[in-house]
Design a protein around this motif. Structure first.
Motif, PDB file in Angstrom:
ATOM      1  N   PHE A 187       0.806  -1.206   0.000  1.00 27.14           N
ATOM      2  CA  PHE A 187       0.000   0.000   0.000  1.00 27.14           C
ATOM      3  C   PHE A 187       0.851   1.274   0.000  1.00 27.14           C
ATOM      4  O   PHE A 187       0.340   2.363  -0.257  1.00 27.14           O
ATOM      5  CB  PHE A 187      -0.962   0.009   1.194  1.00 27.14           C
ATOM      6  N   THR A 203      -5.701   5.732   1.069  1.00 27.66           N
ATOM      7  CA  THR A 203      -5.529   6.061   2.487  1.00 27.66           C
ATOM      8  C   THR A 203      -4.827   4.970   3.281  1.00 27.66           C
ATOM      9  O   THR A 203      -4.345   5.220   4.385  1.00 27.66           O
ATOM     10  CB  THR A 203      -6.896   6.315   3.150  1.00 27.66           C
ATOM     11  N   GLU A 204      -4.788   3.754   2.723  1.00 30.11           N
ATOM     12  CA  GLU A 204      -4.334   2.604   3.512  1.00 30.11           C
ATOM     13  C   GLU A 204      -2.919   2.765   4.050  1.00 30.11           C
ATOM     14  O   GLU A 204      -2.653   2.436   5.207  1.00 30.11           O
ATOM     15  CB  GLU A 204      -4.436   1.328   2.675  1.00 30.11           C
ATOM     16  N   SER A 205      -1.976   3.205   3.236  1.00 31.78           N
ATOM     17  CA  SER A 205      -0.593   3.316   3.692  1.00 31.78           C
ATOM     18  C   SER A 205      -0.485   4.228   4.914  1.00 31.78           C
ATOM     19  O   SER A 205       0.110   3.861   5.930  1.00 31.78           O
ATOM     20  CB  SER A 205       0.303   3.842   2.570  1.00 31.78           C
ATOM     21  N   ILE A 244      -2.287   2.570   7.974  1.00 35.02           N
ATOM     22  CA  ILE A 244      -1.509   1.453   8.526  1.00 35.02           C
ATOM     23  C   ILE A 244      -0.341   1.985   9.344  1.00 35.02           C
ATOM     24  O   ILE A 244      -0.073   1.511  10.459  1.00 35.02           O
ATOM     25  CB  ILE A 244      -1.003   0.544   7.391  1.00 35.02           C
ATOM     26  N   ARG A 252      -9.151   7.951   8.553  1.00 37.11           N
ATOM     27  CA  ARG A 252     -10.237   7.184   7.944  1.00 37.11           C
ATOM     28  C   ARG A 252     -11.470   7.272   8.842  1.00 37.11           C
ATOM     29  O   ARG A 252     -11.348   7.572  10.040  1.00 37.11           O
ATOM     30  CB  ARG A 252      -9.837   5.710   7.769  1.00 37.11           C
ATOM     31  N   ARG A 263      -7.873  -4.817   2.872  1.00 36.10           N
ATOM     32  CA  ARG A 263      -7.560  -3.431   3.229  1.00 36.10           C
ATOM     33  C   ARG A 263      -8.079  -3.070   4.619  1.00 36.10           C
ATOM     34  O   ARG A 263      -7.599  -2.114   5.233  1.00 36.10           O
ATOM     35  CB  ARG A 263      -8.129  -2.483   2.176  1.00 36.10           C
ATOM     36  N   PRO A 302      -4.468  -2.891   8.358  1.00 37.34           N
ATOM     37  CA  PRO A 302      -4.062  -1.898   9.365  1.00 37.34           C
ATOM     38  C   PRO A 302      -3.900  -2.452  10.770  1.00 37.34           C
ATOM     39  O   PRO A 302      -3.173  -1.866  11.574  1.00 37.34           O
ATOM     40  CB  PRO A 302      -5.196  -0.860   9.320  1.00 37.34           C
TER      41      PRO A 302
END
Length: 384
Positions: free
Chosen positions: A136, A142-144, A147, A182, A360, A364
């Motif tokens: 990611f 947004t995931e990177s 996480i 998020r 996804r 996280p």
């Protein structure tokens, strides 16, 4: 099985340099994914975030509505766009924060292991080597950032054990940023709050505990309004009616045996869920258990057999080890509560909403599993 002396000797020679080796592995993994995706990768909602970020960078316009629930990421992207560094700047920023998060996993685990570097190295190795986490970093999603912020929250939480004011300030800052990353980001500060409440409950002086309970009662209307606000742009009843375990995927779905009783028009978002649960308890229970299985099992229908096998062989034992680690009194209790609460709250959110076709939503919180599993595995090793 006895480890050959040559292998044991090599491991002993390399161990003093394990942090350098982990750093080198992290760099190698980033390069592999950059090559695999041919640089920064636009996927799914990337265009929505980039358009929002461009509006912020160019005229300071923050779009209201659903996108505001992801405000931190477009704001993060807008910085690199404003600097003229474009997509490569965004990905470089994501990788820099990921590097800090990786260090936080190592340092936080080592502190919980009372200085033991074995558990820290294992948790960090799993965090670096798990492809559904590191990939990611090259995605414009947004995931990177999320996480990394979850991992940084863990690192900041372990630092407050020292009791220094600036460590508390750092924790508040990181938790605030995580909550803004998020819509479900609030679960991380909520996990920290639960750990704090547990500490107050166990303290000799009961007054702070009673004061905290009174504060929760007084804040209940505000918390109810906040939850309604978060759910306002989600159409949960539609997914419930379709019986979806994975969003927009009907091959895995729960089918009702009788007509569902739906909430009346004009009911608030939270009240709709409560109404549905009260009037369709058996159906909702089947739906939630199905989502929980999809969430934790790693048996996603779009994944290859090898992908699923790795999940079963690594994650399932890690879940078992993490569950055992949660009850180990040798580990600082507030950290155990925090780590377990982050994972369980995320699972509860997925059970009440809907899972995605990939991991996804699981990625996280995998770092929390890896930390607890590594700490428990270290205990096994010492017991031998």
């Amino acid at each position: 099985m006895r480890i050959p002396d040559s292998v044991r000797g090599l491991a002993q020679r390399l161990w003093p340099h394990h942090r350098v080796l982990l750093a080198g592995l992290w760099v190698l993994v980033q390069l592999v994914f950059l090559r695999k995706f041919h640089g920064p990768h636009s996927a799914n909602d990337s265009s929505r975030y980039l358009a929002y970020a461009a509006n912020i960078a160019e005229c300071g316009y923050f779009e209201p509505g659903h996108n505001l629930r992801y405000v931190l990421y477009p704001l993060f992207q807008s910085l690199w766009l404003w600097l003229g560094l474009g997509w490569w700047g965004i990905v470089a920023g994501q990788m820099a924060i990921s590097a800090l998060a990786t260090r936080a996993i190592y340092r936080g685990t080592r502190q919980l292991a009372h200085g033991g570097s074995g558990a820290a190295a294992l948790a960090t190795l799993l965090y670096i080597g798990w492809p559904d986490i590191q990939q990611f970093n090259v995605f414009l999603l947004t995931e990177s950032l999320f996480i990394s912020l979850v991992a940084l929250s863990f690192g900041a939480f372990t630092r407050i054990q020292r009791g220094r004011p600036h460590d508390w300030a750092l924790l508040v800052l990181v938790l605030t940023l995580t909550a803004l990353a998020r819509p479900n980001g609030f679960m991380v500060p909520l996990a920290a709050a639960l750990a704090g409440l547990d500490a107050l409950r166990r303290a000799p002086n009961r007054r702070p505990w009673r004061a905290a309970l009174l504060g929760l009662v007084l804040l209940a209307p505000l918390l109810w309004a906040a939850l309604n606000h978060q759910l306002a742009t989600y159409y949960l009843m539609d997914t419930y009616q379709r019986g979806e375990l994975i969003f927009r995927y009907q091959l895995w779905a729960v089918h009702q045996a009788a007509p569902l009783q739906m909430p009346p028009n004009g009911t608030g978002p939270v009240a709709r869920v409560v109404y549905f649960a009260v009037h369709n308890p058996a159906y909702l229970a089947r739906l939630m258990l199905g989502k929980l299985f999809v969430f934790i099992s790693y048996l996603k229908p779009h994944y290859s057999l090898a992908h699923r096998a790795v999940g079963v062989l690594v994650l399932w034992p890690a879940y078992w080890l993490a569950a055992r680690g949660t009850w180990r009194t040798i580990i600082w209790r507030p950290a155990r509560v925090f780590l377990a609460a982050v994972f369980l709250l995320q699972a509860a959110i997925v059970m009440l909403t809907v899972d995605d076709w990939d991991v996804r939503f699981l990625a996280p919180v995998l770092s929390m599993v890896f930390v607890l599993a590594a700490l428990e595995l270290q205990r096994f090793r010492k017991a031998r």
